[in-house]
Write a protein that holds these residues in place. Structure first.
Motif, PDB file in Angstrom:
ATOM      1  N   LEU A  21       0.863  -1.183   0.000  1.00 61.65           N
ATOM      2  CA  LEU A  21       0.000   0.000   0.000  1.00 61.65           C
ATOM      3  C   LEU A  21       0.898   1.231   0.000  1.00 61.65           C
ATOM      4  O   LEU A  21       1.889   1.270   0.719  1.00 61.65           O
ATOM      5  N   ARG A  22       0.538   2.254  -0.777  1.00 59.19           N
ATOM      6  CA  ARG A  22       1.344   3.466  -0.863  1.00 59.19           C
ATOM      7  C   ARG A  22       0.629   4.620  -0.176  1.00 59.19           C
ATOM      8  O   ARG A  22      -0.538   4.876  -0.428  1.00 59.19           O
ATOM      9  N   ILE A  23       1.353   5.293   0.694  1.00 57.47           N
ATOM     10  CA  ILE A  23       0.863   6.503   1.338  1.00 57.47           C
ATOM     11  C   ILE A  23       1.642   7.652   0.702  1.00 57.47           C
ATOM     12  O   ILE A  23       2.865   7.593   0.599  1.00 57.47           O
TER      13      ILE A  23
ATOM     14  N   LEU B  97      -2.512  11.017   1.441  1.00 56.26           N
ATOM     15  CA  LEU B  97      -3.522  10.196   0.788  1.00 56.26           C
ATOM     16  C   LEU B  97      -3.040   8.751   0.742  1.00 56.26           C
ATOM     17  O   LEU B  97      -1.841   8.489   0.729  1.00 56.26           O
ATOM     18  N   ILE B  98      -3.995   7.833   0.663  1.00 56.42           N
ATOM     19  CA  ILE B  98      -3.637   6.448   0.373  1.00 56.42           C
ATOM     20  C   ILE B  98      -3.812   6.291  -1.126  1.00 56.42           C
ATOM     21  O   ILE B  98      -4.898   6.470  -1.658  1.00 56.42           O
ATOM     22  N   ASP B  99      -2.709   6.009  -1.800  1.00 55.92           N
ATOM     23  CA  ASP B  99      -2.671   5.970  -3.261  1.00 55.92           C
ATOM     24  C   ASP B  99      -2.879   4.538  -3.745  1.00 55.92           C
ATOM     25  O   ASP B  99      -1.961   3.730  -3.704  1.00 55.92           O
ATOM     26  N   THR B 100      -4.088   4.247  -4.214  1.00 59.29           N
ATOM     27  CA  THR B 100      -4.368   2.899  -4.697  1.00 59.29           C
ATOM     28  C   THR B 100      -3.814   2.673  -6.102  1.00 59.29           C
ATOM     29  O   THR B 100      -3.513   1.546  -6.473  1.00 59.29           O
ATOM     30  N   SER B 101      -3.644   3.741  -6.875  1.00 62.10           N
ATOM     31  CA  SER B 101      -3.146   3.599  -8.247  1.00 62.10           C
ATOM     32  C   SER B 101      -1.622   3.493  -8.289  1.00 62.10           C
ATOM     33  O   SER B 101      -1.063   2.926  -9.222  1.00 62.10           O
ATOM     34  N   GLY B 102      -0.948   4.048  -7.275  1.00 62.70           N
ATOM     35  CA  GLY B 102       0.513   4.044  -7.278  1.00 62.70           C
ATOM     36  C   GLY B 102       1.112   5.095  -8.187  1.00 62.70           C
ATOM     37  O   GLY B 102       2.306   5.085  -8.450  1.00 62.70           O
ATOM     38  N   LYS B 103       0.302   6.018  -8.689  1.00 65.95           N
ATOM     39  CA  LYS B 103       0.786   6.997  -9.662  1.00 65.95           C
ATOM     40  C   LYS B 103       0.602   8.452  -9.241  1.00 65.95           C
ATOM     41  O   LYS B 103       0.954   9.349  -9.991  1.00 65.95           O
ATOM     42  N   LYS B 104       0.040   8.703  -8.075  1.00 67.47           N
ATOM     43  CA  LYS B 104      -0.193  10.083  -7.650  1.00 67.47           C
ATOM     44  C   LYS B 104       1.142  10.800  -7.428  1.00 67.47           C
ATOM     45  O   LYS B 104       2.117  10.196  -7.008  1.00 67.47           O
ATOM     46  N   ALA B 105       1.147  12.108  -7.708  1.00 66.06           N
ATOM     47  CA  ALA B 105       2.366  12.903  -7.548  1.00 66.06           C
ATOM     48  C   ALA B 105       2.643  13.129  -6.070  1.00 66.06           C
ATOM     49  O   ALA B 105       1.734  13.343  -5.283  1.00 66.06           O
ATOM     50  N   GLY B 106       3.896  13.057  -5.702  1.00 64.16           N
ATOM     51  CA  GLY B 106       4.302  13.335  -4.330  1.00 64.16           C
ATOM     52  C   GLY B 106       5.238  12.279  -3.788  1.00 64.16           C
ATOM     53  O   GLY B 106       5.570  11.303  -4.448  1.00 64.16           O
ATOM     54  N   ARG B 107       5.671  12.492  -2.566  1.00 61.91           N
ATOM     55  CA  ARG B 107       6.586  11.589  -1.872  1.00 61.91           C
ATOM     56  C   ARG B 107       5.799  10.402  -1.346  1.00 61.91           C
ATOM     57  O   ARG B 107       4.765  10.557  -0.724  1.00 61.91           O
ATOM     58  N   GLY B 108       6.274   9.205  -1.594  1.00 64.32           N
ATOM     59  CA  GLY B 108       5.552   8.009  -1.174  1.00 64.32           C
ATOM     60  C   GLY B 108       6.287   7.196  -0.128  1.00 64.32           C
ATOM     61  O   GLY B 108       7.511   7.208  -0.055  1.00 64.32           O
ATOM     62  N   ALA B 109       5.506   6.500   0.680  1.00 65.42           N
ATOM     63  CA  ALA B 109       6.028   5.505   1.613  1.00 65.42           C
ATOM     64  C   ALA B 109       5.142   4.281   1.449  1.00 65.42           C
ATOM     65  O   ALA B 109       3.961   4.391   1.122  1.00 65.42           O
ATOM     66  N   TYR B 110       5.713   3.117   1.672  1.00 60.55           N
ATOM     67  CA  TYR B 110       5.002   1.876   1.409  1.00 60.55           C
ATOM     68  C   TYR B 110       4.879   1.037   2.668  1.00 60.55           C
ATOM     69  O   TYR B 110       5.770   1.044   3.518  1.00 60.55           O
ATOM     70  N   ILE B 111       3.763   0.291   2.742  1.00 60.52           N
ATOM     71  CA  ILE B 111       3.552  -0.597   3.880  1.00 60.52           C
ATOM     72  C   ILE B 111       2.877  -1.874   3.379  1.00 60.52           C
ATOM     73  O   ILE B 111       2.046  -1.833   2.467  1.00 60.52           O
ATOM     74  N   CYS B 112       3.259  -3.003   3.984  1.00 60.40           N
ATOM     75  CA  CYS B 112       2.638  -4.286   3.647  1.00 60.40           C
ATOM     76  C   CYS B 112       1.166  -4.263   4.023  1.00 60.40           C
ATOM     77  O   CYS B 112       0.764  -3.545   4.933  1.00 60.40           O
ATOM     78  N   ASN B 113       0.400  -5.077   3.363  1.00 58.01           N
ATOM     79  CA  ASN B 113      -1.017  -5.219   3.672  1.00 58.01           C
ATOM     80  C   ASN B 113      -1.145  -6.259   4.791  1.00 58.01           C
ATOM     81  O   ASN B 113      -1.745  -7.316   4.616  1.00 58.01           O
ATOM     82  N   ASP B 114      -0.528  -5.957   5.950  1.00 58.38           N
ATOM     83  CA  ASP B 114      -0.384  -6.922   7.028  1.00 58.38           C
ATOM     84  C   ASP B 114      -0.569  -6.233   8.382  1.00 58.38           C
ATOM     85  O   ASP B 114      -0.064  -5.134   8.589  1.00 58.38           O
TER      86      ASP B 114
END
Length: 88
Positions: free
Chosen positions: A23-25, A34-51
């Motif tokens: 999941l990308r924040i 935002l929680i980015d479901t597409s993975g394409k939104k502009a901005g700095r991202g951080a990722y977390i497992c779906n766990d």
């Protein structure tokens, strides 16, 4: 030739995973989260497992705040938690 699959590190468990599995924040240029479901939104991202364990660890140790170097609203954590816990 095989296409390379992008890898990203989970802020919870700190292990590398395929980008599509996480999941990308996103922190937008306007400093909104935002929680980015597409993975394409502009901005700095951080990722977390779906766990659940990864979420709990990231939340308890404020790893998203450390990643973005700023405070994150409880709304984002609540949204993330509902998405992760509803998938299991």
């Amino acid at each position: 030739m095989n296409k390379k699959i992008p890898q990203r590190m989970c802020v919870g468990c700190q292990t590398m995973h395929n980008k599509r599995e996480l999941l990308r924040i996103v922190k937008t240029p306007e400093n909104k989260f935002l929680i980015d479901t597409s993975g394409k939104k502009a901005g700095r991202g951080a990722y977390i497992c779906n766990d659940k364990e990864c979420f709990s660890k990231a939340y308890k140790e404020k790893r998203l705040e450390k990643s973005f170097k700023m405070q994150i609203s409880q709304d984002i954590y609540d949204d993330l938690q509902s998405r992760i816990f509803s998938n299991e």
